[in-house]
Design a protein around this motif. Structure first.
Motif, mmCIF file in Angstrom:
data_model
loop_
_atom_site.group_PDB
_atom_site.id
_atom_site.type_symbol
_atom_site.label_atom_id
_atom_site.label_comp_id
_atom_site.label_asym_id
_atom_site.label_seq_id
_atom_site.Cartn_x
_atom_site.Cartn_y
_atom_site.Cartn_z
ATOM 1 N N VAL A 127 0.722 -0.975 -0.125
ATOM 2 C CA VAL A 127 0.145 -0.058 0.082
ATOM 3 C C VAL A 127 0.907 1.498 0.119
ATOM 4 O O VAL A 127 1.206 1.474 0.957
ATOM 5 N N ILE A 128 0.720 2.081 -0.446
ATOM 6 C CA ILE A 128 1.692 3.573 -1.420
ATOM 7 C C ILE A 128 -0.160 4.714 -0.538
ATOM 8 O O ILE A 128 -0.567 5.159 -1.369
ATOM 9 N N ALA A 129 0.948 5.333 0.323
ATOM 10 C CA ALA A 129 -0.435 6.241 0.917
ATOM 11 C C ALA A 129 -0.054 7.429 0.485
ATOM 12 O O ALA A 129 1.493 7.777 0.514
ATOM 13 N N ILE A 130 -1.262 8.428 0.262
ATOM 14 C CA ILE A 130 -0.522 9.563 -0.661
ATOM 15 C C ILE A 130 -0.736 10.911 0.569
ATOM 16 O O ILE A 130 -2.305 10.835 0.948
ATOM 17 N N ASP A 131 0.192 11.557 0.716
ATOM 18 C CA ASP A 131 0.654 12.509 2.085
ATOM 19 C C ASP A 131 -0.081 11.855 3.196
ATOM 20 O O ASP A 131 0.611 12.419 4.342
#
Length: 505
Positions: free
Chosen positions: A155-159
């Motif tokens: 999972v790549i979270a944005i901000d």
């Protein structure tokens, strides 16, 4: 220093940038999406499919723009939008239109529906919520978050990981926060990233600048500041050609006791590696031979054979460190009380000296201004109280430093240095290989040596903590974290100082 702002301040900086420059909100979002997409292009293999889960706000707008850009590069991308609100932000609406026009596959997930199955190696881009969240995720959306966490996909979270608050998560629902593998945070790091409580949510975080007005950011009073190596390099005492040992101070360490002379030895080695001109070590009588490992140090003998009990004759004393291995005997406690009352030089207090203070809290009011205290979390709790979370502990450390006019070094991963003026500095050098007995003793010696060289208490603490961590990183890089010793960390301090001097302007 890198400022660490609150969510409200970050929104101010965003709004100010838009108001004071020709850039429109949608264009600022476009740039933010571009830098995120570029990071993903670089770090995610081209054949790996990508699933963007986008909310209806600006974070979702970022996600949609990222999806469109990755799709344009030939990536296999799809978007799922959980329809939890009909109050779409204008930037989300525009990016939804652009993504549709670009033929990005989009699924609008109706309220209550399950999140579709992920492909085996699909990378999930979390763009549900950004920094604006003020209450825990509930209901159907909590089920969506839980579903993301139950899957093995990266999972790549944005901000921000969706569900995580920017600062204080004491009242948050930890079962309703996305567990990110990586967090691509925009412009500046967030305070929540520095707490062990949140490590499982944040994963590895990366700061991606997006062009917010740095002049305006500098005008704000930050929640905390992240130490930078360039800033620390400027604090190093100059070494002129005609310098002599008297120019670099005379440090004293009151350390060691029965069964704990190793602490005195490590602290003394750390102090000598700090660059101090002279060092004297006051130890119990009969234990002088145990400091032969540091022949550069002078030795002062106490009248007591088991523990420290009497003040030494401080000759030309520039700074005094006390605590490593001294125990908590009554005679040692009386010595500490006398030292607090009559210290001829600035104090650095650690280890057993802190434990003595925790049993005699009224003495805290008599600490000389600018005293440096270096507790680990448990030692700090003994001085104050137990804490339910890392944020509460940090805020109390800040209040403690202000209340007692001291510098408090709260040790651990991302060591916090709390100054008497209420400022908080966070350090990110160091590694888990330093989680061994003696690490704090070495730091006491280093900070005492820097204080003896004339650095003010905040600067001595900042530089000492940063260099200590840097030496730990150099040691781990050479030897690995598992088997590295603190004595080997101390041996790498000269390389740390050399590296710091090389970065001086």
């Amino acid at each position: 220093m890198v400022p660490i702002l609150s969510a409200a301040q970050l929104k101010e900086a965003d709004a100010h940038t838009i108001e004071s420059t020709p850039i429109a909100p949608i264009d600022l979002m476009e740039y933010a999406a571009m830098v995120c997409a570029a990071w993903i292009e670089e770090h995610v293999d081209a054949h790996v499919p990508i699933l963007v889960i986008a909310g209806a706000g600006n974070n979702g707008g970022d996600g949609l723009a990222i999806a469109r850009m990755l799709h344009a590069e030939g990536r296999k991308v799809r978007v799922i939008i959980p329809r939890f609100s009909d109050k779409d932000s204008s930037s989300f609406t525009e990016n939804l239109r652009r993504a549709g026009k670009a033929n990005v596959p989009i699924i609008q997930l109706e309220d209550g529906k399950d999140l579709p199955v992920c492909e085996k190696d699909e990378v999930v881009i979390d763009a549900l919520f950004g920094i604006g969240l003020t209450r825990p995720v509930q209901g159907w959306l909590k089920k969506i978050v839980t579903s993301i966490n139950e899957r093995p996909n990266a999972v790549i979270a944005i901000d921000m990981p969706s569900g995580l608050f920017t600062e204080n998560n004491a009242d948050n629902d930890t079962d309703a926060i996305v567990h990110a593998t990586h967090t691509l945070t925009l412009e500046l790091p967030k305070l929540a990233f520095f707490f062990a409580d949140n490590a499982r949510f944040v994963g590895e975080w990366h700061v991606l600048p997006i062009g917010l007005d740095r002049g305006f950011i500098a005008s704000l009073k930050p929640e905390a500041e992240l130490i930078q190596t360039d800033d620390m390099a400027r604090l190093l005492p100059p070494r002129d050609k005609f310098s002599h040992k008297g120019n670099f101070g005379h440090a004293w360490l009151l350390a060691g006791g029965k069964g704990k002379m190793g602490a005195a030895l490590i602290s003394a080695k750390g102090c000598l590696r700090s660059g101090v001109g002279l060092l004297s070590v006051h130890v119990p009588s009969g234990m002088e031979a145990l400091v032969l490992g540091v022949p550069e140090a002078m030795v002062s003998s106490d009248a007591n054979t088991d523990a420290l009990s009497s003040m030494p004759r401080f000759n030309k004393c520039s700074a005094i460190g006390i605590g490593p291995g001294i125990g908590t005997a009554d005679a040692t406690a009386r010595l500490l009380k006398l030292l607090i009352q009559e210290a001829p030089a600035p104090l650095v207090i650690d280890a057993d000296a802190l434990n003595i203070l925790s049993e005699n809290k009224t003495w805290l009011s008599f600490l000389p201004k600018g005293t440096i205290l270096t507790p680990h979390p448990k030692e700090f709790e003994r001085l104050t109280e137990k804490f339910s979370d890392d944020h509460a502990r940090l805020m109390d450390a800040k209040a403690f430093a202000v209340r007692h006019s001291v510098v408090l070094v709260l040790k651990g991963a991302n060591t916090a240095i709390c100054a008497p003026d209420g400022r908080i500095y966070l350090n990110n050098t160091g590694n888990p290989g330093m989680a061994k007995g003696g690490s704090g003793d070495a730091l006491t010696g280093i900070i005492t040596g820097l204080r003896a060289q004339g650095l003010d208490p905040v600067s001595a603490a900042l530089l000492g903590v940063h260099a200590h961590g840097m030496a730990g990183d150099l040691t781990a890089n050479e030897l690995g974290m598992d088997g590295m010793l603190i004595s080997e960390l101390i041996d790498h301090l000269p390389q740390a100082w050399k590296k710091l001097r090389a970065t001086r302007p």
